[in-house]
Design a protein around this motif. Structure first.
Motif, PDB file in Angstrom:
ATOM      1  N   ARG A 139      -1.458  -4.684  -0.503  1.00  0.00           N
ATOM      2  CA  ARG A 139      -1.286  -5.667   0.809  1.00  0.00           C
ATOM      3  C   ARG A 139      -0.852  -4.147   1.872  1.00  0.00           C
ATOM      4  O   ARG A 139      -0.489  -3.326   1.539  1.00  0.00           O
ATOM      5  CB  ARG A 139      -0.068  -6.810   1.071  1.00  0.00           C
ATOM      6  N   TRP A 140      -0.393  -4.363   3.225  1.00  0.00           N
ATOM      7  CA  TRP A 140       0.135  -3.742   3.848  1.00  0.00           C
ATOM      8  C   TRP A 140       0.972  -2.782   3.801  1.00  0.00           C
ATOM      9  O   TRP A 140       1.403  -1.783   3.535  1.00  0.00           O
ATOM     10  CB  TRP A 140      -0.324  -3.906   5.411  1.00  0.00           C
ATOM     11  N   GLN A 141       1.718  -3.306   3.081  1.00  0.00           N
ATOM     12  CA  GLN A 141       3.241  -2.905   2.091  1.00  0.00           C
ATOM     13  C   GLN A 141       2.964  -1.478   1.412  1.00  0.00           C
ATOM     14  O   GLN A 141       3.969  -0.961   1.214  1.00  0.00           O
ATOM     15  CB  GLN A 141       4.357  -3.956   1.555  1.00  0.00           C
ATOM     16  N   ALA A 142       2.253  -1.441   0.843  1.00  0.00           N
ATOM     17  CA  ALA A 142       1.857  -0.451  -0.131  1.00  0.00           C
ATOM     18  C   ALA A 142       1.768   1.019   0.936  1.00  0.00           C
ATOM     19  O   ALA A 142       1.966   2.386   0.026  1.00  0.00           O
ATOM     20  CB  ALA A 142      -0.391  -0.326  -0.005  1.00  0.00           C
ATOM     21  N   TRP A 143       2.161   1.023   2.402  1.00  0.00           N
ATOM     22  CA  TRP A 143       2.006   2.122   3.298  1.00  0.00           C
ATOM     23  C   TRP A 143       3.568   2.211   3.614  1.00  0.00           C
ATOM     24  O   TRP A 143       4.014   2.549   4.121  1.00  0.00           O
ATOM     25  CB  TRP A 143       1.499   1.621   4.446  1.00  0.00           C
ATOM     26  N   GLU A 144       4.365   1.077   2.905  1.00  0.00           N
ATOM     27  CA  GLU A 144       6.013   0.765   3.210  1.00  0.00           C
ATOM     28  C   GLU A 144       6.394   2.043   3.275  1.00  0.00           C
ATOM     29  O   GLU A 144       7.692   2.876   3.886  1.00  0.00           O
ATOM     30  CB  GLU A 144       6.790   0.047   2.315  1.00  0.00           C
ATOM     31  N   PRO A 145       6.473   2.984   1.680  1.00  0.00           N
ATOM     32  CA  PRO A 145       7.041   4.443   1.101  1.00  0.00           C
ATOM     33  C   PRO A 145       7.007   5.660   2.751  1.00  0.00           C
ATOM     34  O   PRO A 145       7.589   5.854   2.260  1.00  0.00           O
ATOM     35  CB  PRO A 145       6.444   4.622   0.065  1.00  0.00           C
ATOM     36  N   VAL A 146       5.527   5.485   3.062  1.00  0.00           N
ATOM     37  CA  VAL A 146       5.285   6.709   4.844  1.00  0.00           C
ATOM     38  C   VAL A 146       5.212   6.088   5.558  1.00  0.00           C
ATOM     39  O   VAL A 146       4.985   7.028   6.740  1.00  0.00           O
ATOM     40  CB  VAL A 146       4.029   6.925   4.179  1.00  0.00           C
ATOM     41  N   MET A 147       5.555   4.576   5.942  1.00  0.00           N
ATOM     42  CA  MET A 147       5.186   4.566   7.014  1.00  0.00           C
ATOM     43  C   MET A 147       6.166   5.000   8.485  1.00  0.00           C
ATOM     44  O   MET A 147       5.956   5.305   9.941  1.00  0.00           O
ATOM     45  CB  MET A 147       5.508   2.739   7.261  1.00  0.00           C
ATOM     46  N   ASP A 148       7.630   4.535   7.433  1.00  0.00           N
ATOM     47  CA  ASP A 148       8.712   5.466   8.525  1.00  0.00           C
ATOM     48  C   ASP A 148       8.261   7.403   9.405  1.00  0.00           C
ATOM     49  O   ASP A 148       8.160   7.069  10.530  1.00  0.00           O
ATOM     50  CB  ASP A 148      10.233   5.143   8.539  1.00  0.00           C
ATOM     51  N   ARG A 149       7.767   7.534   8.092  1.00  0.00           N
ATOM     52  CA  ARG A 149       7.765   9.457   8.670  1.00  0.00           C
ATOM     53  C   ARG A 149       6.376   9.237   9.468  1.00  0.00           C
ATOM     54  O   ARG A 149       6.553   9.620  10.781  1.00  0.00           O
ATOM     55  CB  ARG A 149       7.565   9.758   7.103  1.00  0.00           C
ATOM     56  N   LEU A 150       6.012   8.686   9.557  1.00  0.00           N
ATOM     57  CA  LEU A 150       4.676   8.161  10.383  1.00  0.00           C
ATOM     58  C   LEU A 150       4.065   8.285  11.662  1.00  0.00           C
ATOM     59  O   LEU A 150       4.371   8.788  12.447  1.00  0.00           O
ATOM     60  CB  LEU A 150       3.049   7.756   9.285  1.00  0.00           C
ATOM     61  N   ALA A 151       5.750   7.092  11.630  1.00  0.00           N
ATOM     62  CA  ALA A 151       5.976   6.555  12.753  1.00  0.00           C
ATOM     63  C   ALA A 151       6.468   7.699  13.865  1.00  0.00           C
ATOM     64  O   ALA A 151       7.253   7.202  14.927  1.00  0.00           O
ATOM     65  CB  ALA A 151       6.335   4.680  12.339  1.00  0.00           C
TER      66      ALA A 151
END
Length: 266
Positions: free
Chosen positions: A23-35
């Protein structure tokens, strides 16, 4: 098609696509860095997370081509056109196909599907994922015990992650339940059996592979190099099939270097 998603940040759009059963939460560890650099949109692909399943013709399974078409159709609803795309596993294949169709500005693919070249490799990958999903149907108290303890968590998730002890117990439990409830797991797996990636695009492309990927084996990394001679290839030391949790700094850096948001390190 309406897709469930999470959105953060500002800048050039970047779409993140997870793998089968996730699910989309797979990317939670990198979301803030990318944002910090991009308008980041992490989607639930059709039939997983909270997105509705695809509806192919009667008797047909959802194909990679149909999933790519539906994801591309969602872009206008997000107010975006030709975004950067990063994907993992099945999501990596979808990202590469979007680029080949002229619908992505760049691609970062982590252990993308579609580079198996023997039947046993396909059977190995889908078989192990199916066994993992079958185990997810255990009673919830059992799942909670497994995810709460480092030793059992390492045993349960060691095929998927290179560093399973790092997993947050709550997210591990929620991911397991999401895998169990993924309505499209079987039809999408059947539809992917005969899939092979062929061709190439002219956009910046990075393909990265975990050194501890036990699902899509490393020999497929070599096959990807033959199929995509213009792409950049990177090892992910110590990472498993889903590297975002194993090494979020490295995963983030490779995506941002590929999009051009930061200079490439040598």
């Amino acid at each position: 098609m309406e897709l469930s998603y999470a959105r953060r940040g500002s800048g050039d759009p970047l779409v993140l696509i997870h793998g089968i059963g996730h699910r989309w939460q797979a990317w939670e560890p990198v979301m803030d860095r990318l944002a910090e650099h991009h308008d980041v949109i992490a989607i639930d692909i059709p039939g997983f997370g909270r997105s509705a399943p695809l509806k192919p013709a009667a008797g047909q399974h959802p194909t990679i081509a149909l999933m790519v078409e539906r994801i591309a159709e969602s872009f206008p609803g997000f107010g975006i056109e030709r975004p950067h795309v990063a994907g993992n596993s099945l999501g990596g294949a979808l990202a590469l196909e979007l680029a080949r169709g002229g619908q992505a500005a760049s691609v970062t693919a982590f252990s993308p599907a579609g580079f198996w070249h023997t039947r046993w490799e396909t059977a190995w990958a889908l078989g192990n994922l199916s066994v993992t999903r079958a185990a997810a149907f255990a009673p919830k108290p059992v799942l909670r015990y497994v995810t709460d303890h480092e030793t059992t968590r390492a045993l349960a998730f060691g095929m998927i992650f290179g560093k399973p002890r790092r997993l947050d117990p709550t997210l591990a439990l929620e991911d397991t339940v999401a895998l169990r409830e993924g309505r499209s797991f079987r039809p999408v797996a059947k539809g992917a059996k005969g899939y092979r990636y062929t061709g190439e695009s002219d956009v910046p492309t990075t393909v990265a592979w975990g050194t501890k990927d036990w699902i899509l084996l490393r020999r497929q990394f070599a096959q990807a190099k033959r199929v995509l001679p213009k792409a950049r290839f990177e090892d992910l030391p110590g990472c498993g099939h889903v590297p975002m949790n194993d090494d979020p700094d490295l995963v983030s850096r490779l995506i941002l270097e590929t999009t051009g948001a930061i200079p490439a390190q040598r």
